[in-house]
Design a protein around this motif. Structure first.
Motif, mmCIF file in Angstrom:
data_model
loop_
_atom_site.group_PDB
_atom_site.id
_atom_site.type_symbol
_atom_site.label_atom_id
_atom_site.label_comp_id
_atom_site.label_asym_id
_atom_site.label_seq_id
_atom_site.Cartn_x
_atom_site.Cartn_y
_atom_site.Cartn_z
ATOM 1 N N THR A 81 0.853 -1.195 0.000
ATOM 2 C CA THR A 81 0.000 0.000 0.000
ATOM 3 C C THR A 81 0.879 1.233 0.000
ATOM 4 O OG1 THR A 81 -0.047 0.272 2.395
ATOM 5 C CG2 THR A 81 -1.685 -1.230 1.438
ATOM 6 N N ARG A 82 0.268 2.402 -0.167
ATOM 7 C CA ARG A 82 1.041 3.645 -0.161
ATOM 8 C C ARG A 82 1.601 3.923 1.221
ATOM 9 N NH1 ARG A 82 -2.678 7.347 -1.044
ATOM 10 N NH2 ARG A 82 -1.104 8.949 -0.943
ATOM 11 N N ALA A 83 1.038 3.329 2.266
ATOM 12 C CA ALA A 83 1.568 3.511 3.617
ATOM 13 C C ALA A 83 2.576 2.416 3.958
ATOM 14 C CB ALA A 83 0.429 3.528 4.628
ATOM 15 N N GLY A 84 2.940 1.593 2.977
ATOM 16 C CA GLY A 84 4.032 0.651 3.174
ATOM 17 C C GLY A 84 3.638 -0.721 3.688
ATOM 18 N N LYS A 85 2.343 -1.009 3.751
ATOM 19 C CA LYS A 85 1.933 -2.333 4.236
ATOM 20 C C LYS A 85 1.902 -3.338 3.081
ATOM 21 C CE LYS A 85 -1.424 -4.888 6.681
ATOM 22 N NZ LYS A 85 -2.613 -5.075 7.435
#
Lengths: 136, 156
Positions: A81-85
């Motif tokens: 994801t864009r939040a790094g998940k």
């Protein structure tokens, strides 16, 4: 047309009473492809699904121009994801638990098509995309 | 002051540690906490309710179709339950984190934890460039706080 609509409404009402869609495991990629294709009166197309999924679009949010922004070009590998998940692989062959929960599939098609395309995907487009992800 | 924050972050089910405030009418807070953990952890970790004031959560929960550049919309029943849980356990309500509100004006609607003065203060020293680069995003708390549960921060 009207008759069909009534039937659908009835199925919907019964489903609501029974608390359906149930949890994971209430469907499969094959069932969903058949349902979406029937709804759209089209034959699912792997090529169209691939073009839509891999293409760049301009109608949605600037942060997410493509499905590959998060799922990456290699659908047998882990995305993010864009939040790094981490996001588990999308290809059915690499991740057999994909597309087995109809509520989950509906939720993410709604969100992700709106983010990338700026609108919901049509039933035909959903059939195409699932056909492609099942063919990998 | 610092220990409760660290504990909150360290817990595996971060949200579970928030004080479960008395249930608002019609909301089962335990179920709402679980739902929040499940729905709000899909794209990032589920951020603990006590880290933002209630007005921030309320705004976030009413703009999910344009959530930091993405559509994160939910069905209305889930949305309302999660809003009830987050606003009941926020910094200025059941979450009791008054120190996290220092420097925040009463009419200020800060939507990012990473823009709260407390967060900026805590991260202004001690965090190496390498650690920021590896995390990719400030919102990726777990990139650095993964080992907080074992008592250490992995900030090389």
């Amino acid at each position: 047309m009207k008759g069909n609509f009534r039937k659908l409404a009835l199925v919907g009402a019964l489903a609501a009473l029974a608390g359906w869609p149930a949890a994971a495991g209430d469907t499969s990629a094959r069932q969903l492809i058949a349902q979406f294709a029937a709804q759209a009166h089209t034959q699912p197309s792997v090529a169209r699904g691939k073009a839509l999924f891999m293409g760049r679009h301009t109608g949605g949010k600037p942060e997410t121009p493509s499905c590959t922004t998060c799922h990456t070009q290699n659908l047998r590998a882990t995305g993010h994801t864009r939040a790094g998940k981490a996001i588990e692989p999308m290809a059915l062959s690499a991740n057999p638990s994909r597309f087995t929960d109809s509520a989950k599939v509906a939720k993410w098609f709604r969100r992700n098509c709106k983010s990338v395309l700026g609108r919901e995907c049509t039933a035909g487009e959903k059939a195409d995309i699932l056909a492609w992800l099942s063919s990998l | 002051m610092k220990i409760p924050a660290m504990k909150a972050l360290a817990a595996a089910g971060l949200i579970a540690l928030a004080n479960l405030a008395p249930a608002a009418a019609g909301t089962n807070m335990r179920a709402a906490a679980k739902l929040t953990e499940a729905e709000c952890s899909a794209c990032h970790m589920a951020f603990p309710a006590p880290f933002l004031p209630a007005r921030s959560w309320k705004t976030i929960m009413n703009t999910l179709d344009n959530h930091f550049g993405e559509d994160a919309s939910l069905d209305e029943a889930s949305r309302a339950q999660i809003e009830a849980y987050l606003t009941a356990n926020a910094a200025d309500t059941g979450g009791n984190r008054q120190w996290m509100l220092r420097g925040v004006g009463e009419n200020e609607y800060i939507l990012r934890i990473t823009e709260m003065p407390w967060w900026v203060r805590e991260h202004s020293h001690e965090v190496s460039q390498r650690a920021w680069a590896r995390a990719g995003s400030k919102s990726n708390c777990l990139a650095c706080h993964r080992s907080a549960g074992r008592g250490g921060y992995d900030d090389d």
